[in-house]
Write an enzyme that holds these catalytic residues in place. Sequence first.
Site, PDB file in Angstrom:
ATOM      1  N   HIS A 172      73.309  60.315 -62.283  1.00 44.68           N
ATOM      2  CA  HIS A 172      72.093  59.846 -61.608  1.00 44.68           C
ATOM      3  C   HIS A 172      71.020  59.483 -62.626  1.00 44.68           C
ATOM      4  CE1 HIS A 172      69.567  59.071 -58.275  1.00 44.68           C
ATOM      5  NE2 HIS A 172      70.050  59.962 -57.444  1.00 44.68           N
ATOM      6  N   ASP A 387      85.408  45.084 -53.892  1.00 42.77           N
ATOM      7  CA  ASP A 387      86.739  44.611 -53.505  1.00 42.77           C
ATOM      8  C   ASP A 387      87.545  44.332 -54.769  1.00 42.77           C
ATOM      9  OD1 ASP A 387      88.979  43.292 -52.600  1.00 42.77           O
ATOM     10  OD2 ASP A 387      87.896  41.688 -51.574  1.00 42.77           O
TER      11      ASP A 387
END
Length: 444
Positions: A172, A387
């Site tokens: 993070h 994808d």
Amino acid sequence: MGFTVRRTSGSYVRPATATPAGSLELSAIDRVVGLRHMVPSLHVYAPRGCSDDDRRGGEAQPQPSPASVVREALGKALVDYYPMAGRFVDGPEGPGGARVECTGEGAWFVEAVAAGCSLEDVACLDQYPFAIPEQDLLPDEAPGVQPLDLPLMMQVTEFNCGGFVVGLISSHTITDGLGAGQFMTAIGDYARSLPKPRVTPIWSRELIPKPPKLLSGPLGKPRMLQLRHLTVDLSFDSIEKAKSRLLQSTGRRCSTLDVAIAKTWQARTRSLRLADTSARVTLCVAANVRHLLRGDAWRPKDGAGVAGYYGNCMYPVMVSAESGAVEAADLAVLVAMMQEAKARLPAEFARWAAGELVGVEDPYELPFAYEALFVSDWTRLGFQEADYGWGGPSHVIPLAYHPHMPIAIVGAPPAPRMGVRIMTECVEQEHLPVFKEEMMAFLN
């Protein structure tokens, strides 16, 4: 029935071509000590069918494995996102002065197989607890480096059905959820043989304001909680009914997210059954503030309307009220409280950015207490756009839970189901039955 995962290899994936060396400063938000942690998640990909392009002479041709495709694409993406291939180094004052050394040493990447197991055998990881322990689907610890010094780790676990799971652990400190989604989408772009990512990444941490350090208390040891997991799917029909009732009673429109968060906050508050109804309970939502920053680098690029900044760029939106008031309130009241807090966001962020909060508590130092609920919205982070040639993920499973932080994560149920999924670890066992009952009541 138990299923096992066998890790077949693990190595560092370096950028595919030479990248700049040197030290990069992190932003004031990146360096928030509370963000120095890793964010794990699982991304489930169903097997793809065999297309005409995959056939020669009526027979299916061998296809590269998902792991090899993702690994190669990761190396290419790390050229554009070369700081992700570096290492964190603390400054003289400790983690609060951390920076990135662009060493090009690479991201840790693990290949694994789920022996004799299809995604259907494990219910496509849609039932908690999972048939395969989540830790088996996440990369094991990288050798030779402290875990918090590594920006990125990945594991691709292949199933015998042709489907696979990408286990991601990202720091993070170097990226928020939007940035992580942007990076994963870039890997997918290269996996599908695009010449470059559709969104050009921007480092530009200097664009984040650097206000003077605010009041901060000593970093005490947060209370460790025994939080229990609960996932509830809310149909769009139930959400729309609530939105319609709110519009009729108040004349104000609200978002699907507003309704989902308000209901979850109220259900959790009711489950706590605090003896003192005047005790304060807090709701904290991390809000994206990219749209509140100015400058050429923040203008839409690449025709996608996205600036490409992948660092932390959020501000905590806080709502606080007496527990009794939250328990008894009509949902419209809670939604109004949230909308008012969001309406204050531009002014509050501007004050922080301008250094006008001197003498008050740092808004980024969050109140880790059982009476607080933290909400993270995963519906628009971009992970669904990643994808690798198999289509987007059937679903994304956040695992960003911490034993000191009651949290609810808003996402989506597995495709093709529609609706809103609320994934929580926000109550201990004694409060779980009432919390579940209150959440399920919303479906009626």
